[in-house]
Design a protein around this motif. Structure first.
Motif, PDB file in Angstrom:
ATOM      1  N   SER A  43      88.546 213.214  -4.785  1.00 12.20           N
ATOM      2  CA  SER A  43      87.369 212.454  -4.363  1.00 12.20           C
ATOM      3  C   SER A  43      87.699 210.988  -4.579  1.00 12.20           C
ATOM      4  N   ALA A  44      86.982 210.112  -3.881  1.00  8.39           N
ATOM      5  CA  ALA A  44      87.215 208.676  -4.056  1.00  8.39           C
ATOM      6  C   ALA A  44      86.925 208.253  -5.483  1.00  8.39           C
ATOM      7  N   GLU A  45      85.884 208.850  -6.079  1.00  2.00           N
ATOM      8  CA  GLU A  45      85.489 208.478  -7.435  1.00  2.00           C
ATOM      9  C   GLU A  45      86.533 208.905  -8.457  1.00  2.00           C
ATOM     10  N   CYS A  46      87.083 210.104  -8.298  1.00  2.00           N
ATOM     11  CA  CYS A  46      88.111 210.566  -9.230  1.00  2.00           C
ATOM     12  C   CYS A  46      89.420 209.825  -9.017  1.00  2.00           C
ATOM     13  N   ALA A  47      89.702 209.431  -7.787  1.00  2.00           N
ATOM     14  CA  ALA A  47      90.893 208.623  -7.532  1.00  2.00           C
ATOM     15  C   ALA A  47      90.767 207.278  -8.231  1.00  2.00           C
ATOM     16  N   HIS A  48      89.571 206.688  -8.180  1.00  2.09           N
ATOM     17  CA  HIS A  48      89.330 205.418  -8.867  1.00  2.09           C
ATOM     18  C   HIS A  48      89.429 205.607 -10.377  1.00  2.09           C
ATOM     19  N   ALA A  49      88.828 206.674 -10.890  1.00  4.89           N
ATOM     20  CA  ALA A  49      88.855 206.941 -12.329  1.00  4.89           C
ATOM     21  C   ALA A  49      90.294 207.127 -12.818  1.00  4.89           C
ATOM     22  N   ARG A  50      91.086 207.859 -12.045  1.00  6.94           N
ATOM     23  CA  ARG A  50      92.479 208.086 -12.447  1.00  6.94           C
ATOM     24  C   ARG A  50      93.282 206.790 -12.392  1.00  6.94           C
ATOM     25  N   ALA A  51      92.997 205.942 -11.392  1.00  2.00           N
ATOM     26  CA  ALA A  51      93.697 204.661 -11.294  1.00  2.00           C
ATOM     27  C   ALA A  51      93.414 203.796 -12.521  1.00  2.00           C
ATOM     28  N   VAL A  52      92.169 203.809 -13.003  1.00  2.00           N
ATOM     29  CA  VAL A  52      91.820 203.050 -14.211  1.00  2.00           C
ATOM     30  C   VAL A  52      92.517 203.666 -15.424  1.00  2.00           C
ATOM     31  N   PHE A  53      92.509 204.984 -15.501  1.00  2.00           N
ATOM     32  CA  PHE A  53      93.163 205.727 -16.590  1.00  2.00           C
ATOM     33  C   PHE A  53      94.628 205.322 -16.708  1.00  2.00           C
ATOM     34  N   ILE A  54      95.330 205.253 -15.559  1.00  2.00           N
ATOM     35  CA  ILE A  54      96.752 204.902 -15.555  1.00  2.00           C
ATOM     36  C   ILE A  54      96.952 203.401 -15.767  1.00  2.00           C
ATOM     37  N   ALA A  55      96.075 202.583 -15.204  1.00  2.00           N
ATOM     38  CA  ALA A  55      96.213 201.134 -15.367  1.00  2.00           C
ATOM     39  C   ALA A  55      96.141 200.737 -16.833  1.00  2.00           C
ATOM     40  N   ARG A  56      95.369 201.470 -17.608  1.00  2.00           N
ATOM     41  CA  ARG A  56      95.223 201.131 -19.021  1.00  2.00           C
ATOM     42  C   ARG A  56      96.504 201.361 -19.834  1.00  2.00           C
ATOM     43  N   ILE A  57      97.387 202.219 -19.351  1.00  2.00           N
ATOM     44  CA  ILE A  57      98.646 202.436 -20.073  1.00  2.00           C
ATOM     45  C   ILE A  57      99.787 201.649 -19.447  1.00  2.00           C
ATOM     46  N   THR A  58      99.457 200.781 -18.483  1.00  2.00           N
ATOM     47  CA  THR A  58     100.473 199.964 -17.831  1.00  2.00           C
ATOM     48  C   THR A  58     100.556 198.630 -18.575  1.00  2.00           C
ATOM     49  N   PRO A  59     101.671 198.358 -19.219  1.00  2.00           N
ATOM     50  CA  PRO A  59     101.767 197.143 -20.038  1.00  2.00           C
ATOM     51  C   PRO A  59     101.486 195.888 -19.199  1.00  2.00           C
ATOM     52  N   TRP A  60     101.045 194.868 -19.817  1.00  2.00           N
ATOM     53  CA  TRP A  60     100.562 194.746 -21.188  1.00  2.00           C
ATOM     54  C   TRP A  60      99.091 194.375 -21.149  1.00  2.00           C
ATOM     55  N   PRO A  61      98.296 194.717 -22.168  1.00  2.00           N
ATOM     56  CA  PRO A  61      98.637 195.584 -23.300  1.00  2.00           C
ATOM     57  C   PRO A  61      98.468 197.047 -22.917  1.00  2.00           C
ATOM     58  N   VAL A  62      98.898 197.939 -23.780  1.00  2.00           N
ATOM     59  CA  VAL A  62      98.666 199.371 -23.580  1.00  2.00           C
ATOM     60  C   VAL A  62      97.357 199.721 -24.281  1.00  2.00           C
ATOM     61  N   GLU A  63      96.410 200.239 -23.514  1.00  2.00           N
ATOM     62  CA  GLU A  63      95.083 200.555 -24.034  1.00  2.00           C
ATOM     63  C   GLU A  63      94.876 202.070 -24.064  1.00  2.00           C
ATOM     64  N   PRO A  64      93.868 202.532 -24.806  1.00  2.00           N
ATOM     65  CA  PRO A  64      93.506 203.954 -24.717  1.00  2.00           C
ATOM     66  C   PRO A  64      93.104 204.283 -23.279  1.00  2.00           C
ATOM     67  N   PRO A  65      93.703 205.283 -22.656  1.00  2.00           N
ATOM     68  CA  PRO A  65      93.384 205.563 -21.251  1.00  2.00           C
ATOM     69  C   PRO A  65      91.955 206.056 -21.039  1.00  2.00           C
ATOM     70  N   LEU A  66      91.419 206.796 -22.005  1.00  2.00           N
ATOM     71  CA  LEU A  66      90.008 207.190 -21.996  1.00  2.00           C
ATOM     72  C   LEU A  66      89.322 206.457 -23.137  1.00  2.00           C
ATOM     73  N   GLN A  67      88.297 205.697 -22.819  1.00  2.00           N
ATOM     74  CA  GLN A  67      87.541 204.958 -23.842  1.00  2.00           C
ATOM     75  C   GLN A  67      86.138 205.549 -23.887  1.00  2.00           C
ATOM     76  N   ILE A  68      86.056 206.700 -24.523  1.00  2.00           N
ATOM     77  CA  ILE A  68      84.852 207.507 -24.491  1.00  2.00           C
ATOM     78  C   ILE A  68      83.657 206.779 -25.099  1.00  2.00           C
ATOM     79  N   TRP A  69      83.908 205.815 -25.962  1.00  2.00           N
ATOM     80  CA  TRP A  69      82.828 205.054 -26.590  1.00  2.00           C
ATOM     81  C   TRP A  69      82.101 204.169 -25.584  1.00  2.00           C
TER      82      TRP A  69
END
Length: 214
Positions: A43-69
């Motif tokens: 889905s477009a929404e899950c594609a966007h969510a996954r892109a954010v998930f991966i972008a967060r581990i793309t240096p720099w900095p490396v962030e938690p990919p899921l920020q449940i808080w």
């Protein structure tokens, strides 16, 4: 517990249906949580969510990919619903005003938990959150002019705790999952590797991973 598992399964499956709200209208970490649980359905929404998930581990900095808080899982008018069912409702909600209204009469609940889920996620239904592992890898090896084998490495491992809190610890080459392209071997041939690897299992236990080289 069975009702929670059922709600999680329904929510994870239902996320494959087109969302009612525009991508920017819901907390992206709620979408990441649902899409991850459902195995990243198309889905477009899950594609966007996954892109954010991966972008967060793309240096720099490396962030938690899921920020449940950053996902207000308590936000629901119906307190009898299971957390995953409420989460699905939040993710579909249109706009911030409805999200604000959903908090009811308790303004104290507007404060999200600090760096962890704002509801109890210790139930095994949420094991897919705790399954996420992040490895930041820097590794160099070469033989010098004297014939000595010189190896230098910095590897840290990011994991999620019982309530979704994220922490980094030092790690070793042996702990890097075999799905990674990291292959130092046992010889002293010149070798260089730098990247971030993340893996997880979805709600049904299906394995997935991504790796970003840099």
């Amino acid at each position: 517990m069975n009702s929670l598992r059922a709600a999680a399964a329904v929510a994870a499956t239902a996320v494959s249906v087109s969302f009612a709200a525009p991508v920017a209208a819901y907390p992206v970490d709620c979408a990441i949580l649902l899409c991850l649980a459902g195995g990243w359905p198309a889905s477009a929404e899950c594609a966007h969510a996954r892109a954010v998930f991966i972008a967060r581990i793309t240096p720099w900095p490396v962030e938690p990919p899921l920020q449940i808080w950053n996902c207000p899982m308590r936000a629901s008018l119906n307190r009898e619903k299971a957390p995953m069912e409420r989460l699905f409702e939040i993710t579909l909600r249109e706009g911030g005003e409805q999200l604000h209204e959903s908090w009811g009469e308790n303004p104290a609940e507007l404060h999200l938990a600090q760096d962890q889920a704002d509801v109890d996620i210790s139930d095994p239904a949420y094991d897919f959150v705790r399954s996420i592992h992040v490895f930041q890898i820097e590794y160099r090896r070469h033989r010098n002019s004297d014939g000595d084998c010189n190896t230098w490495s910095t590897i840290r491992e990011g994991t999620y705790g019982e309530q979704g809190e994220f922490a980094w610890t030092r790690s070793t080459p042996a702990r890097v999952p075999s799905a990674s392209a990291f292959r130092p071997g046992t010889s002293c041939s010149d070798y260089w590797f730098r990247g971030v690897f993340v893996d997880w299992t979805d709600y049904e236990g299906t394995y997935g991973f991504e790796e970003v080289r840099y």
